[in-house]
Write a protein that holds these residues in place. Sequence first.
Motif, PDB file in Angstrom:
ATOM      1  N   LYS A 169       3.937  -0.207 -13.678  1.00 27.38           N
ATOM      2  CA  LYS A 169       5.576  -0.551 -13.583  1.00 27.38           C
ATOM      3  C   LYS A 169       5.573  -2.006 -13.637  1.00 27.38           C
ATOM      4  O   LYS A 169       4.868  -2.530 -13.472  1.00 27.38           O
ATOM      5  CB  LYS A 169       6.002  -0.401 -12.350  1.00 27.38           C
ATOM      6  CG  LYS A 169       7.644  -0.828 -12.016  1.00 27.38           C
ATOM      7  CD  LYS A 169       8.372   0.089 -11.156  1.00 27.38           C
ATOM      8  CE  LYS A 169      10.147  -0.910 -11.215  1.00 27.38           C
ATOM      9  NZ  LYS A 169      10.808   0.173 -12.952  1.00 27.38           N
ATOM     10  N   VAL A 170       6.383  -2.601 -14.730  1.00 24.65           N
ATOM     11  CA  VAL A 170       6.118  -3.369 -15.088  1.00 24.65           C
ATOM     12  C   VAL A 170       7.202  -4.196 -14.143  1.00 24.65           C
ATOM     13  O   VAL A 170       6.559  -5.684 -14.072  1.00 24.65           O
ATOM     14  CB  VAL A 170       6.977  -3.912 -16.268  1.00 24.65           C
ATOM     15  CG1 VAL A 170       6.925  -5.417 -16.997  1.00 24.65           C
ATOM     16  CG2 VAL A 170       5.858  -3.592 -17.903  1.00 24.65           C
ATOM     17  N   GLY A 171       8.043  -4.300 -13.555  1.00 21.27           N
ATOM     18  CA  GLY A 171       9.403  -5.167 -12.937  1.00 21.27           C
ATOM     19  C   GLY A 171       8.192  -4.483 -11.528  1.00 21.27           C
ATOM     20  O   GLY A 171       7.465  -4.465 -11.179  1.00 21.27           O
ATOM     21  N   TYR A 172       9.651  -4.961 -10.604  1.00 20.06           N
ATOM     22  CA  TYR A 172       9.473  -4.498  -9.167  1.00 20.06           C
ATOM     23  C   TYR A 172       8.960  -3.216  -8.407  1.00 20.06           C
ATOM     24  O   TYR A 172      10.181  -2.238  -9.152  1.00 20.06           O
ATOM     25  CB  TYR A 172      10.787  -5.196  -8.361  1.00 20.06           C
ATOM     26  CG  TYR A 172      10.055  -6.462  -8.252  1.00 20.06           C
ATOM     27  CD1 TYR A 172      10.099  -7.749  -7.210  1.00 20.06           C
ATOM     28  CD2 TYR A 172      11.213  -7.717  -9.242  1.00 20.06           C
ATOM     29  CE1 TYR A 172      10.232  -8.248  -6.986  1.00 20.06           C
ATOM     30  CE2 TYR A 172      11.344  -8.814  -9.094  1.00 20.06           C
ATOM     31  CZ  TYR A 172      10.317  -9.157  -7.816  1.00 20.06           C
ATOM     32  OH  TYR A 172      10.153 -10.604  -7.865  1.00 20.06           O
ATOM     33  N   ASN A 173       7.745  -2.577  -8.299  1.00 15.26           N
ATOM     34  CA  ASN A 173       7.486  -1.399  -8.206  1.00 15.26           C
ATOM     35  C   ASN A 173       8.410  -0.893  -6.396  1.00 15.26           C
ATOM     36  O   ASN A 173       8.938  -1.928  -5.842  1.00 15.26           O
ATOM     37  CB  ASN A 173       6.454  -1.081  -8.289  1.00 15.26           C
ATOM     38  CG  ASN A 173       5.428  -1.582  -7.145  1.00 15.26           C
ATOM     39  OD1 ASN A 173       5.801  -2.540  -5.991  1.00 15.26           O
ATOM     40  ND2 ASN A 173       4.282  -1.342  -7.735  1.00 15.26           N
ATOM     41  N   LEU A 174       8.594   0.305  -5.844  1.00 15.03           N
ATOM     42  CA  LEU A 174       8.860   0.142  -4.706  1.00 15.03           C
ATOM     43  C   LEU A 174       8.646  -0.433  -3.318  1.00 15.03           C
ATOM     44  O   LEU A 174       9.429  -1.211  -2.618  1.00 15.03           O
ATOM     45  CB  LEU A 174       9.004   1.712  -3.884  1.00 15.03           C
ATOM     46  CG  LEU A 174      10.165   2.432  -5.351  1.00 15.03           C
ATOM     47  CD1 LEU A 174       9.792   4.378  -4.525  1.00 15.03           C
ATOM     48  CD2 LEU A 174      10.965   2.708  -5.237  1.00 15.03           C
ATOM     49  N   GLN A 175       7.247  -0.954  -3.590  1.00 20.23           N
ATOM     50  CA  GLN A 175       6.456  -1.056  -2.636  1.00 20.23           C
ATOM     51  C   GLN A 175       6.883  -3.330  -2.940  1.00 20.23           C
ATOM     52  O   GLN A 175       7.661  -4.005  -1.768  1.00 20.23           O
ATOM     53  CB  GLN A 175       4.987  -1.372  -2.508  1.00 20.23           C
ATOM     54  CG  GLN A 175       3.956  -2.097  -1.863  1.00 20.23           C
ATOM     55  CD  GLN A 175       2.448  -1.846  -2.047  1.00 20.23           C
ATOM     56  OE1 GLN A 175       2.266  -1.220  -2.146  1.00 20.23           O
ATOM     57  NE2 GLN A 175       2.023  -2.273  -0.967  1.00 20.23           N
TER      58      GLN A 175
END
Length: 213
Positions: free
Chosen positions: A89-95
């Motif tokens: 994921k380029v942006g903010y993933n869940l973590q």
Amino acid sequence: MHSFLQALQTQRWDDHRYYHHSRINQSLHLVSALSFLTAYVLLFTNPAAAALVGWLIAMVSRQTGHFFFEPKGYDAVNHATHEHKEEIKVGYNLQRKVVLLSIWALSPLVLWIQPTLFGLFTAATSTGELIEQVGLIWLLLGLGGLLFRTVHLFFLRDVQTGLVWITKIVTDPFQDIKTYWKAPLYLLRGELIDPMHGKAQAPEEFHVARDAG
């Protein structure tokens, strides 16, 4: 310019096909998009209120869809595990979102510890003033989160990827309305998962206008 727009289209399509299978998630993104557009308008007259709308309504509805309704199992359409999708994921993933949302939720405590925020504010004397100050803190947090990840991507990937990502994020409300405005209607028909995820190519709504040159 052509390369930038092509990369923007790719980021938009990848974001949709990997992370927006659920019609509930899509519907919540529609709510979020409308709320963000309201926040954009409020920015010109009441920045604190814009941040309150952006975080309490737009972000909460958006992230509720991702955390609670988006499938976390194997993605048979894109042949990818949840773990792989989180990794790429380029942006903010869940973590990373957990970290960001935790900072957001805890940030008002700063005013309890330091009522003037080290001289930036006058100590609040009413509930209204306190809410306004919390809104301003959330506005700074939102801007900081965008700039941090953008610069982070400069080093992780390249400058264009970071600039494309922040452009995508800022324009997401417009794209989400264009893409998901029918999602509530599909939900009413009992359709919980978007069947269009079987398409190999991005549909027309993910295409961006190209510079004539």
